[in-house]
Motif scaffolding. Sequence first.
Motif, mmCIF file in Angstrom:
data_model
loop_
_atom_site.group_PDB
_atom_site.id
_atom_site.type_symbol
_atom_site.label_atom_id
_atom_site.label_comp_id
_atom_site.label_asym_id
_atom_site.label_seq_id
_atom_site.Cartn_x
_atom_site.Cartn_y
_atom_site.Cartn_z
ATOM 1 N N TYR A 1 47.324 34.479 34.797
ATOM 2 C CA TYR A 1 46.339 35.434 34.288
ATOM 3 C C TYR A 1 45.016 34.772 33.917
ATOM 4 O O TYR A 1 43.938 35.282 34.269
ATOM 5 N N SER A 2 45.066 33.633 33.237
ATOM 6 C CA SER A 2 43.830 33.016 32.748
ATOM 7 C C SER A 2 42.909 32.580 33.888
ATOM 8 O O SER A 2 41.711 32.395 33.683
ATOM 9 N N ARG A 3 43.442 32.445 35.112
ATOM 10 C CA ARG A 3 42.629 32.049 36.268
ATOM 11 C C ARG A 3 42.271 33.243 37.158
ATOM 12 O O ARG A 3 41.650 33.078 38.204
ATOM 13 N N SER A 4 42.676 34.436 36.757
ATOM 14 C CA SER A 4 42.490 35.613 37.606
ATOM 15 C C SER A 4 41.125 36.266 37.392
ATOM 16 O O SER A 4 40.492 36.090 36.353
ATOM 17 N N GLU A 5 40.681 37.024 38.412
ATOM 18 C CA GLU A 5 39.418 37.746 38.279
ATOM 19 C C GLU A 5 39.534 38.841 37.219
ATOM 20 O O GLU A 5 38.546 39.201 36.577
ATOM 21 N N ASP A 6 40.760 39.345 37.018
ATOM 22 C CA ASP A 6 40.972 40.354 35.971
ATOM 23 C C ASP A 6 40.638 39.775 34.602
ATOM 24 O O ASP A 6 39.986 40.430 33.782
ATOM 25 N N CYS A 7 41.104 38.557 34.363
ATOM 26 C CA CYS A 7 40.862 37.903 33.074
ATOM 27 C C CYS A 7 39.372 37.655 32.863
ATOM 28 O O CYS A 7 38.828 37.963 31.795
ATOM 29 N N VAL A 8 38.710 37.106 33.880
ATOM 30 C CA VAL A 8 37.272 36.828 33.773
ATOM 31 C C VAL A 8 36.502 38.109 33.480
ATOM 32 O O VAL A 8 35.612 38.153 32.609
ATOM 33 N N ALA A 9 36.859 39.182 34.186
ATOM 34 C CA ALA A 9 36.165 40.460 34.003
ATOM 35 C C ALA A 9 36.364 40.992 32.585
ATOM 36 O O ALA A 9 35.413 41.480 31.956
ATOM 37 N N MET A 10 37.592 40.926 32.068
ATOM 38 C CA MET A 10 37.853 41.464 30.737
ATOM 39 C C MET A 10 37.204 40.613 29.646
ATOM 40 O O MET A 10 36.707 41.153 28.642
ATOM 41 N N GLU A 11 37.188 39.306 29.821
ATOM 42 C CA GLU A 11 36.499 38.455 28.840
ATOM 43 C C GLU A 11 35.007 38.769 28.822
ATOM 44 O O GLU A 11 34.379 38.845 27.752
ATOM 45 N N THR A 12 34.435 38.960 30.017
ATOM 46 C CA THR A 12 33.011 39.290 30.117
ATOM 47 C C THR A 12 32.726 40.656 29.505
ATOM 48 O O THR A 12 31.735 40.859 28.797
ATOM 49 N N LEU A 13 33.613 41.620 29.785
ATOM 50 C CA LEU A 13 33.437 42.966 29.237
ATOM 51 C C LEU A 13 33.509 42.957 27.713
ATOM 52 O O LEU A 13 32.668 43.561 27.027
ATOM 53 N N LEU A 14 34.514 42.270 27.186
ATOM 54 C CA LEU A 14 34.673 42.233 25.733
ATOM 55 C C LEU A 14 33.495 41.535 25.059
ATOM 56 O O LEU A 14 33.029 41.964 23.992
ATOM 57 N N GLN A 15 32.996 40.477 25.688
ATOM 58 C CA GLN A 15 31.834 39.782 25.132
ATOM 59 C C GLN A 15 30.618 40.711 25.112
ATOM 60 O O GLN A 15 29.914 40.818 24.096
ATOM 61 N N GLY A 16 30.386 41.384 26.222
ATOM 62 C CA GLY A 16 29.248 42.304 26.293
ATOM 63 C C GLY A 16 29.374 43.444 25.303
ATOM 64 O O GLY A 16 28.393 43.845 24.669
ATOM 65 N N TYR A 17 30.576 43.967 25.160
ATOM 66 C CA TYR A 17 30.817 45.077 24.229
ATOM 67 C C TYR A 17 30.575 44.610 22.797
ATOM 68 O O TYR A 17 29.928 45.320 22.008
ATOM 69 N N ASP A 18 31.076 43.424 22.459
ATOM 70 C CA ASP A 18 30.953 42.899 21.104
ATOM 71 C C ASP A 18 29.502 42.597 20.763
ATOM 72 O O ASP A 18 29.057 42.825 19.630
ATOM 73 N N GLU A 19 28.741 42.114 21.756
ATOM 74 C CA GLU A 19 27.341 41.746 21.530
ATOM 75 C C GLU A 19 26.382 42.905 21.816
ATOM 76 O O GLU A 19 25.169 42.736 21.763
ATOM 77 N N GLN A 20 26.940 44.074 22.125
ATOM 78 C CA GLN A 20 26.153 45.270 22.456
ATOM 79 C C GLN A 20 25.185 45.014 23.611
ATOM 80 O O GLN A 20 24.044 45.491 23.635
ATOM 81 N N ASP A 21 25.666 44.227 24.563
ATOM 82 C CA ASP A 21 24.882 43.925 25.766
ATOM 83 C C ASP A 21 25.227 44.978 26.824
ATOM 84 O O ASP A 21 26.193 44.844 27.565
ATOM 85 N N GLU A 22 24.389 46.016 26.867
ATOM 86 C CA GLU A 22 24.682 47.131 27.755
ATOM 87 C C GLU A 22 24.650 46.742 29.225
ATOM 88 O O GLU A 22 25.438 47.257 30.032
ATOM 89 N N ASP A 23 23.761 45.843 29.572
ATOM 90 C CA ASP A 23 23.651 45.420 30.968
ATOM 91 C C ASP A 23 24.921 44.709 31.415
ATOM 92 O O ASP A 23 25.428 44.947 32.518
ATOM 93 N N GLN A 24 25.449 43.853 30.570
ATOM 94 C CA GLN A 24 26.667 43.114 30.912
ATOM 95 C C GLN A 24 27.860 44.057 31.044
ATOM 96 O O GLN A 24 28.656 43.948 31.973
ATOM 97 N N VAL A 25 27.980 45.003 30.114
ATOM 98 C CA VAL A 25 29.056 45.987 30.176
ATOM 99 C C VAL A 25 28.930 46.826 31.444
ATOM 100 O O VAL A 25 29.914 47.082 32.144
ATOM 101 N N TYR A 26 27.700 47.228 31.764
ATOM 102 C CA TYR A 26 27.460 48.047 32.957
ATOM 103 C C TYR A 26 27.892 47.299 34.217
ATOM 104 O O TYR A 26 28.543 47.880 35.114
ATOM 105 N N ARG A 27 27.519 46.020 34.308
ATOM 106 C CA ARG A 27 27.853 45.238 35.515
ATOM 107 C C ARG A 27 29.358 45.147 35.709
ATOM 108 O O ARG A 27 29.869 45.325 36.816
ATOM 109 N N VAL A 28 30.083 44.880 34.624
ATOM 110 C CA VAL A 28 31.539 44.750 34.742
ATOM 111 C C VAL A 28 32.169 46.094 35.105
ATOM 112 O O VAL A 28 33.009 46.182 36.006
ATOM 113 N N CYS A 29 31.745 47.150 34.407
ATOM 114 C CA CYS A 29 32.368 48.465 34.598
ATOM 115 C C CYS A 29 32.067 49.064 35.961
ATOM 116 O O CYS A 29 32.794 49.948 36.425
#
Length: 305
Positions: A220-248
């Motif tokens: 899991y830690s090497r999967s694209e799913d993991c990378v995407a969810m870590e990026t999404l959670l970071q963007g959500y936590d930092e209120q980075d709408e652009d980052q959340v938009y790109r992942v979603c």
Amino acid sequence: MAAQKINEAHEHIAKAEKCLKTSLTKWKPDYDSAASEYAKAAVCFKNAKQYEQAKDAYLKEAEYHTENKTAIEQAGMMMKEQKKMPEAIQYIEKACMMYMENGTPDTAAMALDRAGKLIEPINLEKAVDLYQKAAGVFENEDRLRQAVELLGKASRLLVRLKRLDEAAVALQKEKNMYKEIENFPMCFKKTTAQVLIHLHRGDYVAADKCVRESYSLPGYSRSEDCVAMETLLQGYDEQDEDQVYRVCNSPLLKYMDNDYAKLAISLRVPGGGGKKKKAAAAPQGGASGAPAAAEEEDDYEGGLC
């Protein structure tokens, strides 16, 4: 043709009634023969599209041939042909209980699945109930692959119904089953779905916990799913709408099952007001002299989706 079939049906019913009569030389009714004649009558009525009479004949068959539980299910199908779905489901559920009592749980589970498909277009809540019951029967028989497929149907409908708390519980059960049968790529997908659901519930902590718990899954830690969810959670936590938009709006999420894909493209950052940050390198050719700050504050029409 229809008239001929109806006449044949009535002939079979007459024979069935004769089988049930007793006399000085015939002390006991011949239930098996009567059931057989009612079955033949039901088929004739069905072929003539006389579904109400076919239903009655199937119920008579079931009454006199207690070992044949399929007759009650067939009665339900006759209700389905008349668009009487609630009555159809009642008969099918009754047949399923009899299948279980008769020691044929697999047949019961498959019938519940069929009933779920029948009722889904008009009653999602009932379909969820039927799919979950079918999954429970398969799970009790240690047929986890069949059980988890039905749980998946129920989870998606719970999302569609916006019953997200229940969907989160159902998804965790799905994920546990996939882990048990060692289908780890599906565990990754279920983690992604869990994160989307928890973020829509406004529970960042639960979403983050799902990802952290999944680190123990092989690969899991090497999967694209993991990378995407870590990026999404970071963007959500930092209120980075652009980052959340790109992942979603990435192919990984957009091509999930439709109900989860809709969760992805409709996800909003808390306090974001549905706005999206502009990319750092804005396209040239706009109105000359327009302040960059004003451009950054342009509304992203439709929010994040």
